[in-house]
Design a protein around this motif. Structure first.
Motif, PDB file in Angstrom:
ATOM      1  N   LEU A 121       4.304  16.821   0.370  1.00  0.00           N
ATOM      2  CA  LEU A 121       3.754  17.167   1.668  1.00  0.00           C
ATOM      3  C   LEU A 121       3.579  16.010   2.427  1.00  0.00           C
ATOM      4  CD1 LEU A 121       1.334  19.743   0.166  1.00  0.00           C
ATOM      5  CD2 LEU A 121       3.544  20.323   1.450  1.00  0.00           C
ATOM      6  N   GLY A 122       4.287  16.035   3.546  1.00  0.00           N
ATOM      7  CA  GLY A 122       4.107  14.659   4.567  1.00  0.00           C
ATOM      8  C   GLY A 122       5.163  13.666   4.202  1.00  0.00           C
ATOM      9  N   ILE A 123       6.115  13.504   4.968  1.00  0.00           N
ATOM     10  CA  ILE A 123       7.090  12.526   4.776  1.00  0.00           C
ATOM     11  C   ILE A 123       7.053  11.248   5.806  1.00  0.00           C
ATOM     12  CG2 ILE A 123       9.651  12.283   4.406  1.00  0.00           C
ATOM     13  CD1 ILE A 123       8.428  14.255   2.584  1.00  0.00           C
ATOM     14  N   GLY A 124       5.773  10.879   5.598  1.00  0.00           N
ATOM     15  CA  GLY A 124       5.370   9.623   6.338  1.00  0.00           C
ATOM     16  C   GLY A 124       5.496   8.336   5.615  1.00  0.00           C
ATOM     17  N   GLY A 125       4.707   7.359   6.070  1.00  0.00           N
ATOM     18  CA  GLY A 125       4.776   6.110   5.454  1.00  0.00           C
ATOM     19  C   GLY A 125       4.889   6.127   4.006  1.00  0.00           C
ATOM     20  N   LEU A 126       3.762   6.990   3.280  1.00  0.00           N
ATOM     21  CA  LEU A 126       3.896   6.900   1.961  1.00  0.00           C
ATOM     22  C   LEU A 126       4.970   7.912   1.398  1.00  0.00           C
ATOM     23  CD1 LEU A 126       1.098   5.664   2.773  1.00  0.00           C
ATOM     24  CD2 LEU A 126       0.363   6.666   0.377  1.00  0.00           C
ATOM     25  N   GLY A 127       4.926   9.218   2.174  1.00  0.00           N
ATOM     26  CA  GLY A 127       5.891  10.221   1.643  1.00  0.00           C
ATOM     27  C   GLY A 127       7.020   9.965   1.290  1.00  0.00           C
ATOM     28  N   HIS A 128       7.763   9.379   2.368  1.00  0.00           N
ATOM     29  CA  HIS A 128       9.350   9.221   2.263  1.00  0.00           C
ATOM     30  C   HIS A 128       9.559   7.802   1.068  1.00  0.00           C
ATOM     31  CE1 HIS A 128       8.598   4.970   4.551  1.00  0.00           C
ATOM     32  NE2 HIS A 128      10.019   4.954   4.319  1.00  0.00           N
ATOM     33  N   LEU A 129       8.478   7.238   0.704  1.00  0.00           N
ATOM     34  CA  LEU A 129       8.971   6.569  -0.401  1.00  0.00           C
ATOM     35  C   LEU A 129       8.754   6.808  -1.754  1.00  0.00           C
ATOM     36  CD1 LEU A 129       6.760   3.231   1.122  1.00  0.00           C
ATOM     37  CD2 LEU A 129       9.543   3.627   0.750  1.00  0.00           C
ATOM     38  N   ALA A 130       7.636   8.149  -1.627  1.00  0.00           N
ATOM     39  CA  ALA A 130       7.602   8.712  -2.850  1.00  0.00           C
ATOM     40  C   ALA A 130       8.736   9.673  -3.258  1.00  0.00           C
ATOM     41  CB  ALA A 130       6.389   9.640  -2.709  1.00  0.00           C
ATOM     42  N   LEU A 131       9.236  10.122  -2.094  1.00  0.00           N
ATOM     43  CA  LEU A 131      10.766  10.825  -2.459  1.00  0.00           C
ATOM     44  C   LEU A 131      11.695  10.273  -3.007  1.00  0.00           C
ATOM     45  CD1 LEU A 131      12.126  12.956   0.535  1.00  0.00           C
ATOM     46  CD2 LEU A 131      13.617  11.736  -1.100  1.00  0.00           C
ATOM     47  N   GLN A 132      11.807   8.766  -2.476  1.00  0.00           N
ATOM     48  CA  GLN A 132      13.085   7.989  -2.971  1.00  0.00           C
ATOM     49  C   GLN A 132      12.555   7.551  -4.565  1.00  0.00           C
ATOM     50  OE1 GLN A 132      14.045   4.486  -0.456  1.00  0.00           O
ATOM     51  NE2 GLN A 132      12.684   5.350   1.077  1.00  0.00           N
ATOM     52  N   ASP A 159       0.827  -1.189  -0.066  1.00  0.00           N
ATOM     53  CA  ASP A 159       0.125  -0.012  -0.183  1.00  0.00           C
ATOM     54  C   ASP A 159       0.878   1.110  -0.002  1.00  0.00           C
ATOM     55  OD1 ASP A 159      -1.919   2.152   0.123  1.00  0.00           O
ATOM     56  OD2 ASP A 159      -2.127   1.600   2.394  1.00  0.00           O
ATOM     57  N   ALA A 160       1.684   1.414   0.945  1.00  0.00           N
ATOM     58  CA  ALA A 160       2.383   2.772   1.038  1.00  0.00           C
ATOM     59  C   ALA A 160       3.235   2.721  -0.137  1.00  0.00           C
ATOM     60  CB  ALA A 160       3.353   2.741   2.305  1.00  0.00           C
ATOM     61  N   GLY A 161       4.149   1.719  -0.571  1.00  0.00           N
ATOM     62  CA  GLY A 161       5.120   1.516  -1.756  1.00  0.00           C
ATOM     63  C   GLY A 161       3.992   1.815  -2.886  1.00  0.00           C
ATOM     64  N   LEU A 162       3.017   0.893  -2.984  1.00  0.00           N
ATOM     65  CA  LEU A 162       2.106   1.032  -4.251  1.00  0.00           C
ATOM     66  C   LEU A 162       1.397   2.168  -4.412  1.00  0.00           C
ATOM     67  CD1 LEU A 162       0.878  -0.498  -6.796  1.00  0.00           C
ATOM     68  CD2 LEU A 162      -0.885  -1.528  -4.996  1.00  0.00           C
ATOM     69  N   THR A 163       0.716   2.705  -3.348  1.00  0.00           N
ATOM     70  CA  THR A 163       0.062   4.044  -3.426  1.00  0.00           C
ATOM     71  C   THR A 163       1.139   5.382  -4.089  1.00  0.00           C
ATOM     72  OG1 THR A 163      -1.624   3.505  -2.034  1.00  0.00           O
ATOM     73  CG2 THR A 163      -1.538   5.774  -2.539  1.00  0.00           C
ATOM     74  N   ALA A 164       2.247   5.283  -3.504  1.00  0.00           N
ATOM     75  CA  ALA A 164       3.175   6.252  -3.709  1.00  0.00           C
ATOM     76  C   ALA A 164       3.749   6.183  -5.240  1.00  0.00           C
ATOM     77  CB  ALA A 164       4.482   6.203  -2.794  1.00  0.00           C
ATOM     78  N   TYR A 165       3.944   4.952  -5.704  1.00  0.00           N
ATOM     79  CA  TYR A 165       4.451   4.557  -7.038  1.00  0.00           C
ATOM     80  C   TYR A 165       3.456   5.043  -7.815  1.00  0.00           C
ATOM     81  CZ  TYR A 165       6.337   2.107 -11.147  1.00  0.00           C
ATOM     82  OH  TYR A 165       6.946   2.032 -12.132  1.00  0.00           O
ATOM     83  N   ASN A 166       2.373   4.498  -7.590  1.00  0.00           N
ATOM     84  CA  ASN A 166       0.961   5.251  -8.572  1.00  0.00           C
ATOM     85  C   ASN A 166       0.848   6.620  -8.779  1.00  0.00           C
ATOM     86  OD1 ASN A 166      -1.355   4.791 -10.320  1.00  0.00           O
ATOM     87  ND2 ASN A 166      -2.591   4.655  -8.529  1.00  0.00           N
ATOM     88  N   ALA A 167       1.192   7.259  -7.518  1.00  0.00           N
ATOM     89  CA  ALA A 167       1.013   8.818  -7.834  1.00  0.00           C
ATOM     90  C   ALA A 167       2.109   9.517  -8.499  1.00  0.00           C
ATOM     91  CB  ALA A 167       1.009   9.498  -6.323  1.00  0.00           C
TER      92      ALA A 167
END
Length: 348
Positions: free
Chosen positions: A176-187, A151-159
């Motif tokens: 905006l928001g470097i939490g469970g999803l945001g820190h993965l989106a950043l990467q 979820d965290a990785g998949l949702t971030a990747y989709n976005a």
């Protein structure tokens, strides 16, 4: 088996019968289950507001090994390490046929709900998966990493994927928001695109994490309004892409004010805030998206990036008995990254 059950009023660790697979189904021994703010949203609503029956076993980020399979199952064997693609659809509509069960238009009307968000989930020692098409091989990835990727990785990747064409050389992406999803989106943005990343979080620990993960600029919204900081960095133009992983009354208006004309805003967080979308309320030519989980193919790509060492989940692990403590830390902002429950872990 033991499972964390929500009855509409409270969560409790209860004993349930071990699940038995029917034709085409599988039972997993859960090796890790990620916890999500969506769980807090679900359990924070009145019982009568839910469109699914209660009680419900929580947990929609699930990694496990196949324990038993039902009649007619092919392609999955006992002992396989797998993760669960959580957004379950009807399996027959146009969206589902191309792997986009996350966008199935028929699921809820047919009583089909995602794992842990309507169907019994994996915050338990075992979980029943109603079709093996929901299982994705996860060999070579530690369960504590694999579970949050669903979820965290998949949702971030989709976005990120949906806005990737706008993340070109010289562009700016605001996270905006470097939490469970945001820190993965950043990467993901740093690895997949040449864009500059501006990371924002109210937590000093989260900002430190963002800096350590390669954010080009890290902003503290307590010291400077987000939009002001972004426009100062972009000669007044604004961000080409804004990924809001919070969607609160603070972040969503800031997201709109930070967006450049022709920019793309993805509202990913499950906060209750809203902004009007119209010609005079949004930057001209802008696009607004609401990514929801992601297709199975995206999950396969996320797992491949993990195997390559490109994507790493910052986790804190808990024993099954400690799930309520983990949720409380999430409520109070006491965790950075993702909380993961490991049923085989000893209580700390």
């Amino acid at each position: 088996m033991r499972a964390w059950e929500y009855d509409g009023h409270r969560t409790a660790l209860v004993e349930r019968p071990d699940p038995v697979p029917g034709p085409g189904q599988a039972v997993l021994d859960v090796t890790a289950a990620g916890l999500c703010h969506s769980d807090l949203t679900l359990t924070g609503r009145p019982a009568e507001s839910h469109p699914f029956p209660l009680p419900l076993v929580l947990g929609h980020e699930v990694a496990g090994t196949v324990r038993r399979v039902g009649e007619g199952v092919v392609g999955v064997a006992v002992g396989d390490a797998v993760v669960v693609h959580g957004p379950w659809g009807c399996g027959a509509c146009r969206r589902c046929r191309v792997g986009e069960e996350n966008l199935c238009p028929r699921a809820q009307s047919r009583g089909i709900f995602p794992i842990g968000l309507g169907a019994d989930g994996g915050l338990a020692e075992q979980v029943l998966v109603p079709s093996v098409r929901h299982l994705v091989p996860a060999h070579g990835i530690a369960p504590e990493q694999a579970a949050p990727l669903t979820d965290a990785g998949l949702t971030a990747y989709n976005a990120v994927r949906l806005s990737r064409d706008a993340m070109v050389e010289g562009s700016t992406v605001l996270v905006l928001g470097i939490g469970g999803l945001g820190h993965l989106a950043l990467q993901l943005v740093k690895h997949l695109t040449p864009a500059r990343v501006v990371a924002v979080d109210v937590s000093a620990a989260a900002r430190d994490l963002a800096a350590g993960l390669g954010a080009d600029v890290v902003l503290d919204p307590a010291t400077m309004p987000v939009a002001e900081g972004v426009r100062a960095l972009t000669d007044g133009d604004g961000a080409d892409v804004v990924l809001d992983f919070v969607a609160s009354g603070d972040t969503l208006p800031a997201a709109v004010r930070s967006l450049a004309p022709g920019g793309e805003l993805s509202v990913v967080g499950v906060g209750a805030a809203a902004v009007p979308v119209a010609v005079k309320t949004m930057p001209l030519g802008s696009t607004v998206r609401t990514p929801y989980w992601g297709p199975r193919g995206d999950l396969e790509e996320v797992l491949a990036l993990s195997r390559q060492g490109v994507l790493a989940v910052h986790t804190t692990s808990f024993a099954l008995e400690e799930a309520e403590r983990a949720y409380e830390l999430m409520r109070t902002g006491g965790l950075v990254g993702r909380a993961v429950v490991v049923p085989g872990k000893e209580r700390s």
